[in-house]
Design a protein around this motif. Structure first.
Motif, PDB file in Angstrom:
ATOM      1  N   ASN A 160       0.870  -1.177   0.000  1.00  0.00           N
ATOM      2  CA  ASN A 160       0.000   0.000   0.000  1.00  0.00           C
ATOM      3  C   ASN A 160       0.900   1.218   0.000  1.00  0.00           C
ATOM      4  O   ASN A 160       1.266   1.736   1.048  1.00  0.00           O
ATOM      5  CB  ASN A 160      -0.902  -0.058   1.237  1.00  0.00           C
ATOM      6  N   ASN A 161       1.298   1.666  -1.181  1.00  0.00           N
ATOM      7  CA  ASN A 161       2.279   2.744  -1.301  1.00  0.00           C
ATOM      8  C   ASN A 161       1.609   4.110  -1.374  1.00  0.00           C
ATOM      9  O   ASN A 161       0.387   4.224  -1.285  1.00  0.00           O
ATOM     10  CB  ASN A 161       3.161   2.503  -2.535  1.00  0.00           C
ATOM     11  N   LYS A 162       2.419   5.135  -1.527  1.00  0.00           N
ATOM     12  CA  LYS A 162       1.912   6.505  -1.465  1.00  0.00           C
ATOM     13  C   LYS A 162       0.835   6.768  -2.503  1.00  0.00           C
ATOM     14  O   LYS A 162      -0.216   7.343  -2.210  1.00  0.00           O
ATOM     15  CB  LYS A 162       3.063   7.501  -1.636  1.00  0.00           C
ATOM     16  N   TYR A 163       1.075   6.391  -3.747  1.00  0.00           N
ATOM     17  CA  TYR A 163       0.117   6.629  -4.820  1.00  0.00           C
ATOM     18  C   TYR A 163      -0.376   5.335  -5.474  1.00  0.00           C
ATOM     19  O   TYR A 163      -1.326   5.362  -6.245  1.00  0.00           O
ATOM     20  CB  TYR A 163       0.741   7.507  -5.914  1.00  0.00           C
ATOM     21  N   VAL A 164       0.298   4.235  -5.162  1.00  0.00           N
ATOM     22  CA  VAL A 164       0.066   2.990  -5.896  1.00  0.00           C
ATOM     23  C   VAL A 164      -0.340   1.861  -4.951  1.00  0.00           C
ATOM     24  O   VAL A 164       0.202   1.732  -3.851  1.00  0.00           O
ATOM     25  CB  VAL A 164       1.344   2.591  -6.673  1.00  0.00           C
ATOM     26  N   ASP A 165      -1.292   1.044  -5.378  1.00  0.00           N
ATOM     27  CA  ASP A 165      -1.609  -0.223  -4.719  1.00  0.00           C
ATOM     28  C   ASP A 165      -0.989  -1.344  -5.544  1.00  0.00           C
ATOM     29  O   ASP A 165      -1.035  -1.301  -6.778  1.00  0.00           O
ATOM     30  CB  ASP A 165      -3.117  -0.472  -4.648  1.00  0.00           C
ATOM     31  N   VAL A 166      -0.429  -2.345  -4.867  1.00  0.00           N
ATOM     32  CA  VAL A 166       0.106  -3.507  -5.577  1.00  0.00           C
ATOM     33  C   VAL A 166      -0.633  -4.750  -5.077  1.00  0.00           C
ATOM     34  O   VAL A 166      -0.666  -5.021  -3.872  1.00  0.00           O
ATOM     35  CB  VAL A 166       1.622  -3.656  -5.366  1.00  0.00           C
ATOM     36  N   TYR A 167      -1.234  -5.470  -6.008  1.00  0.00           N
ATOM     37  CA  TYR A 167      -2.081  -6.612  -5.665  1.00  0.00           C
ATOM     38  C   TYR A 167      -1.559  -7.901  -6.290  1.00  0.00           C
ATOM     39  O   TYR A 167      -1.071  -7.901  -7.429  1.00  0.00           O
ATOM     40  CB  TYR A 167      -3.501  -6.395  -6.187  1.00  0.00           C
ATOM     41  N   LEU A 168      -1.684  -8.993  -5.537  1.00  0.00           N
ATOM     42  CA  LEU A 168      -1.551 -10.329  -6.111  1.00  0.00           C
ATOM     43  C   LEU A 168      -2.941 -10.729  -6.584  1.00  0.00           C
ATOM     44  O   LEU A 168      -3.903 -10.690  -5.807  1.00  0.00           O
ATOM     45  CB  LEU A 168      -1.036 -11.320  -5.070  1.00  0.00           C
ATOM     46  N   VAL A 169      -3.049 -11.093  -7.856  1.00  0.00           N
ATOM     47  CA  VAL A 169      -4.363 -11.391  -8.426  1.00  0.00           C
ATOM     48  C   VAL A 169      -4.335 -12.734  -9.159  1.00  0.00           C
ATOM     49  O   VAL A 169      -3.250 -13.261  -9.470  1.00  0.00           O
ATOM     50  CB  VAL A 169      -4.830 -10.279  -9.392  1.00  0.00           C
ATOM     51  N   GLU A 170      -5.528 -13.233  -9.416  1.00  0.00           N
ATOM     52  CA  GLU A 170      -5.654 -14.524 -10.108  1.00  0.00           C
ATOM     53  C   GLU A 170      -6.640 -14.404 -11.259  1.00  0.00           C
ATOM     54  O   GLU A 170      -7.663 -13.720 -11.170  1.00  0.00           O
ATOM     55  CB  GLU A 170      -6.133 -15.580  -9.110  1.00  0.00           C
ATOM     56  N   LYS A 171      -6.313 -15.081 -12.362  1.00  0.00           N
ATOM     57  CA  LYS A 171      -7.212 -15.166 -13.507  1.00  0.00           C
ATOM     58  C   LYS A 171      -6.975 -16.494 -14.204  1.00  0.00           C
ATOM     59  O   LYS A 171      -5.831 -16.813 -14.561  1.00  0.00           O
ATOM     60  CB  LYS A 171      -6.952 -13.999 -14.473  1.00  0.00           C
TER      61      LYS A 171
END
Length: 371
Positions: A124-135
């Motif tokens: 959960n960064n200053k301007y950016v969210d980083v997610y592990l995702v699945e598809k």
């Protein structure tokens, strides 16, 4: 007009071997920064609301300055501190109603980002969210520009351009040594990159948690050399080389995070400043002033950063021990790898030569060769 230190910022002093001057920012999470004594004393003048003119007069009186030229020079220095502090909201106008920004990630576990299901919030960064995702039973990473974290539309547009730049640069590579970028989504509602999911640890943790043989160390070093050669051959400055941006699994490395990268003489929106202080090469250091280091980056400065990583791979430690900014600057400016006892005692001549060549004080003499 009077100004005051932001309510989200506190100043403190701690004593280890030397006195450390610290600035703590409390927004989405607490962050602590080393600052130099001059900045600490200047910001401390605004713990109670004060005008720039009054602070300037206090300095002139304290320093007993009578010469008009000296007064003008002092005013220029303090004004640069003051303007930079206003720009970064370290100082705010008196009676400003400061509102904390909602720094929560936009999505939670099991939410969908288009057709991607969120498995975990990686950061959960200053301007950016980083997610592990699945598809379709495949894992990916999404780097998502969170509009809710921006108070300025201008900054939001600038970060959209940076996201485009990062995708453009990553798309130039087709190698297992660099994180793959699969797609870019830019529209009114969502802005994100779909990236390769990389298992394993960052390089710092990997070296710490594995008893690597010399053969394994050489293999990892040569992979890093191959990766940086690929990056530099395309006239790209990575811009943020440190342990956290190199991942390793089963002795196989991969470079990640090109968010501060730029192409020399390319079409990117701008050169981006930043980097981890312990990796900043000596020629970029600023001993005194409002900035800790210059904006100028080049291939030779990145060879130095790679040299620190090589040193850690070989010795499981870095060549600097300083706890304060001034001590770190002095150590770096005085460090000569050929006089380092750890390097001197190395039996492997090729590794010894590599460390000396990458960590040279004079950037023009730095070189990187496979071993």
């Amino acid at each position: 007009m009077k100004y005051i230190l932001s309510k989200f910022i506190t100043l403190s002093k701690e004593k280890n071997v030397d006195i450390q001057y610290l600035m703590t920012i409390n927004l989405r999470k607490e962050k602590r920064f080393l600052i130099n004594e001059q900045l600490f004393l200047f910001f401390n003048k605004f713990v109670i609301a004060n005008s720039f003119e009054t602070v300037l007069d206090d300095y002139i009186s304290f320093l007993k300055i009578n010469d008009s030229k000296d007064k003008i020079n002092l005013e220029k220095i303090l004004k640069s501190f003051f303007d930079d502090a206003l720009k970064n909201r370290i100082l705010v106008p008196e009676n400003t109603e400061e509102v904390s920004i909602d720094f929560k990630p936009l999505y939670e576990v099991n939410d969908f980002i288009d057709s991607f299901r969120v498995i975990n919030v990686i950061s959960n960064n200053k301007y950016v969210d980083v997610y592990l995702v699945e598809k379709n039973n495949n894992l990916f990473v999404i780097k998502y520009l969170n509009k809710n974290k921006h108070t300025s539309f201008k900054k939001y547009k600038k970060n959209i351009n940076s996201l485009k730049d990062e995708y453009s640069l990553l798309s130039m590579f087709d190698t297992n040594l660099i994180c793959a970028a699969y797609s870019l989504v830019i529209n009114d509602d969502k802005n994100y990159i779909v990236l390769e999911y990389i298992e394993g640890d960052n390089l710092f943790e990997y070296v710490k948690n594995n008893n690597l043989t010399e053969k394994s160390k050489i293999s990892i070093i040569n992979q890093i050399i191959n990766a940086i050669e690929l990056i530099h051959c395309k006239k790209i400055i990575h811009g943020d080389i440190h342990f956290g941006n190199i991942f390793c699994t089963n002795n196989l490395i991969k470079f990640i995070d090109f968010g501060l990268s730029h192409e020399l003489n390319g079409n990117q929106s701008e050169e981006k400043n930043g980097g981890v202080h312990i990796f900043i090469p000596p020629e970029r250091l600023v001993v005194e002033g409002k900035s800790k280091f210059t904006h100028t980056k080049n291939f030779k400065s990145e060879i130095y950063q790679i040299g620190i990583i090589f040193y850690y791979i070989v010795f499981s430690k870095i060549p600097f021990k300083a706890y304060t900014w001034n001590n770190l600057v002095n150590e770096k400016l005085e460090y000569h790898p050929e006089n380092d006892i750890n390097i001197i005692n190395l039996k492997n001549i090729k590794i010894k030569k590599l460390l000396i060549n990458t960590l040279k004080q004079d950037y023009k003499e730095r070189d990187i060769l496979k071993i």
